[in-house]
Design a protein around this motif. Structure first.
Motif, PDB file in Angstrom:
ATOM      1  N   SER A  72      39.697  68.533  39.865  1.00  0.00           N
ATOM      2  CA  SER A  72      39.547  67.080  39.973  1.00  0.00           C
ATOM      3  C   SER A  72      40.332  66.369  38.871  1.00  0.00           C
ATOM      4  O   SER A  72      41.009  65.359  39.118  1.00  0.00           O
ATOM      5  CB  SER A  72      38.067  66.697  39.897  1.00  0.00           C
ATOM      6  OG  SER A  72      37.909  65.286  39.939  1.00  0.00           O
ATOM      7  N   ARG A  73      40.281  66.920  37.640  1.00  0.00           N
ATOM      8  CA  ARG A  73      41.053  66.325  36.547  1.00  0.00           C
ATOM      9  C   ARG A  73      42.553  66.454  36.818  1.00  0.00           C
ATOM     10  O   ARG A  73      43.325  65.535  36.547  1.00  0.00           O
ATOM     11  CB  ARG A  73      40.699  66.997  35.221  1.00  0.00           C
ATOM     12  CG  ARG A  73      39.280  66.740  34.741  1.00  0.00           C
ATOM     13  CD  ARG A  73      39.132  67.037  33.258  1.00  0.00           C
ATOM     14  NE  ARG A  73      39.508  68.397  32.916  1.00  0.00           N
ATOM     15  CZ  ARG A  73      38.681  69.435  32.949  1.00  0.00           C
ATOM     16  NH1 ARG A  73      37.423  69.261  33.341  1.00  0.00           N
ATOM     17  NH2 ARG A  73      39.088  70.646  32.608  1.00  0.00           N
ATOM     18  N   ARG A 110      43.929  66.504  39.705  1.00  0.00           N
ATOM     19  CA  ARG A 110      44.255  65.523  40.764  1.00  0.00           C
ATOM     20  C   ARG A 110      44.647  64.183  40.162  1.00  0.00           C
ATOM     21  O   ARG A 110      45.613  63.542  40.594  1.00  0.00           O
ATOM     22  CB  ARG A 110      43.037  65.371  41.688  1.00  0.00           C
ATOM     23  CG  ARG A 110      42.962  64.095  42.506  1.00  0.00           C
ATOM     24  CD  ARG A 110      44.056  64.022  43.563  1.00  0.00           C
ATOM     25  NE  ARG A 110      43.928  62.828  44.364  1.00  0.00           N
ATOM     26  CZ  ARG A 110      44.431  61.634  44.030  1.00  0.00           C
ATOM     27  NH1 ARG A 110      45.077  61.481  42.889  1.00  0.00           N
ATOM     28  NH2 ARG A 110      44.298  60.588  44.832  1.00  0.00           N
ATOM     29  N   TRP A 111      43.913  63.764  39.137  1.00  0.00           N
ATOM     30  CA  TRP A 111      44.173  62.441  38.571  1.00  0.00           C
ATOM     31  C   TRP A 111      45.233  62.462  37.481  1.00  0.00           C
ATOM     32  O   TRP A 111      45.857  61.434  37.198  1.00  0.00           O
ATOM     33  CB  TRP A 111      42.868  61.848  38.040  1.00  0.00           C
ATOM     34  CG  TRP A 111      41.885  61.595  39.137  1.00  0.00           C
ATOM     35  CD1 TRP A 111      40.745  62.295  39.415  1.00  0.00           C
ATOM     36  CD2 TRP A 111      41.997  60.598  40.157  1.00  0.00           C
ATOM     37  NE1 TRP A 111      40.130  61.800  40.531  1.00  0.00           N
ATOM     38  CE2 TRP A 111      40.867  60.743  41.011  1.00  0.00           C
ATOM     39  CE3 TRP A 111      42.926  59.595  40.437  1.00  0.00           C
ATOM     40  CZ2 TRP A 111      40.661  59.921  42.112  1.00  0.00           C
ATOM     41  CZ3 TRP A 111      42.712  58.773  41.537  1.00  0.00           C
ATOM     42  CH2 TRP A 111      41.587  58.940  42.362  1.00  0.00           C
ATOM     43  N   SER A 112      45.477  63.607  36.881  1.00  0.00           N
ATOM     44  CA  SER A 112      46.459  63.660  35.790  1.00  0.00           C
ATOM     45  C   SER A 112      47.839  64.115  36.250  1.00  0.00           C
ATOM     46  O   SER A 112      48.854  63.715  35.672  1.00  0.00           O
ATOM     47  CB  SER A 112      45.973  64.592  34.672  1.00  0.00           C
ATOM     48  OG  SER A 112      45.876  65.921  35.148  1.00  0.00           O
ATOM     49  N   GLY A 159      48.519  64.864  39.972  1.00  0.00           N
ATOM     50  CA  GLY A 159      48.797  64.546  41.367  1.00  0.00           C
ATOM     51  C   GLY A 159      48.181  65.518  42.360  1.00  0.00           C
ATOM     52  O   GLY A 159      47.769  66.627  42.016  1.00  0.00           O
ATOM     53  N   ARG A 213      47.433  69.704  42.368  1.00  0.00           N
ATOM     54  CA  ARG A 213      46.041  70.132  42.579  1.00  0.00           C
ATOM     55  C   ARG A 213      45.949  71.096  43.736  1.00  0.00           C
ATOM     56  O   ARG A 213      45.280  72.138  43.646  1.00  0.00           O
ATOM     57  CB  ARG A 213      45.180  68.884  42.823  1.00  0.00           C
ATOM     58  CG  ARG A 213      43.652  69.127  42.871  1.00  0.00           C
ATOM     59  CD  ARG A 213      43.135  69.511  44.252  1.00  0.00           C
ATOM     60  NE  ARG A 213      43.622  68.687  45.326  1.00  0.00           N
ATOM     61  CZ  ARG A 213      43.074  67.523  45.702  1.00  0.00           C
ATOM     62  NH1 ARG A 213      42.032  67.042  45.065  1.00  0.00           N
ATOM     63  NH2 ARG A 213      43.580  66.840  46.731  1.00  0.00           N
TER      64      ARG A 213
END
Length: 217
Positions: free
Chosen positions: A60-61, A63-65, A67, A71
């Motif tokens: 999840s981290r 995904r946001w850091s 892309g 991920r």
């Protein structure tokens, strides 16, 4: 520990994921030098559910850091082999093993020291650092109070971040990307200074683990 080849999917990563602040053992600078403490057991009984949760949170981290594509590639790689299995393959030649906090931190500390100091071809003997950390953990009251679950969360946090940082470093080395190598060096130094109160630039590995550099180093 030499930097070794890594999975293609992980090489897509460009920068390390920010880790939760984790301290080195409180006694790492002045541990009680006893043979018993040096053999202190920092292992734990692993729980598959904790590993699964940590992997979900890690992805999840990512995904946001980094892309969605990164991920997804990581999730695919982890579906084939767990992060711990991938990590074990990388560090087994250094005598390190899974389900052990001192071993996980040893690999993480060596990798960050290599990145910070540009010591990419230096063969660091991990055994003295492993003993140094076991000794320190044995004298750290906060570590002695940790449950198996807390030990696992600490160790697997180091393992996951090791994989990301190892992949980023390998990518930059393969591409001879000096700008990224410099950025990774500064990130490693800043991370250890802020999260662990350790200056990686002033340390050198030796028979007693990581010690301060002498004037002749």
């Amino acid at each position: 520990m030499l930097i070794r080849p890594f999975l293609t999917a992980l090489l897509l990563l460009a920068t390390p994921v920010a880790a939760n602040a984790q301290q080195l053992p409180q006694a790492v600078e002045n541990p009680t030098t006893t043979a018993d403490a040096a053999e202190f057991d920092t292992s734990y009984r692993p729980s598959p559910s904790i590993s699964a949760r940590m992997q979900r949170e890690f992805l999840s981290r990512i995904r946001w850091s980094a892309g969605v594509e990164v991920r997804d590639n990581l999730a695919e790689a982890f579906a084939e082999r767990s992060p711990s299995e991938i990590w074990q393959e990388l560090v087994a030649p250094d005598g390190l093993t899974t389900n052990n906090v001192a071993d996980a931190l040893t690999a993480y500390w060596v990798l960050n020291w290599v990145a910070a100091n540009g010591a990419y071809a230096v063969e660091v003997d991990s055994r003295p650092i492993q003993r140094q950390l076991r000794l320190a953990f044995a004298n750290d009251p906060s570590f002695l109070r940790l449950s198996d679950q807390q030990r696992q969360e600490m160790a697997e946090g180091y393992i996951l971040n090791f994989l990301v940082e190892h992949a980023a470093l390998n990518t930059a080395l393969a591409q001879k990307d000096l700008e990224t190598l410099y950025a990774l060096a500064m990130a490693a130094a800043s991370r250890f200074r802020s999260q662990m109160n350790v200056n990686l630039f002033t340390l050198v590995p030796g028979p007693d683990g990581f010690v301060g550099r002498s004037n002749s180093d």
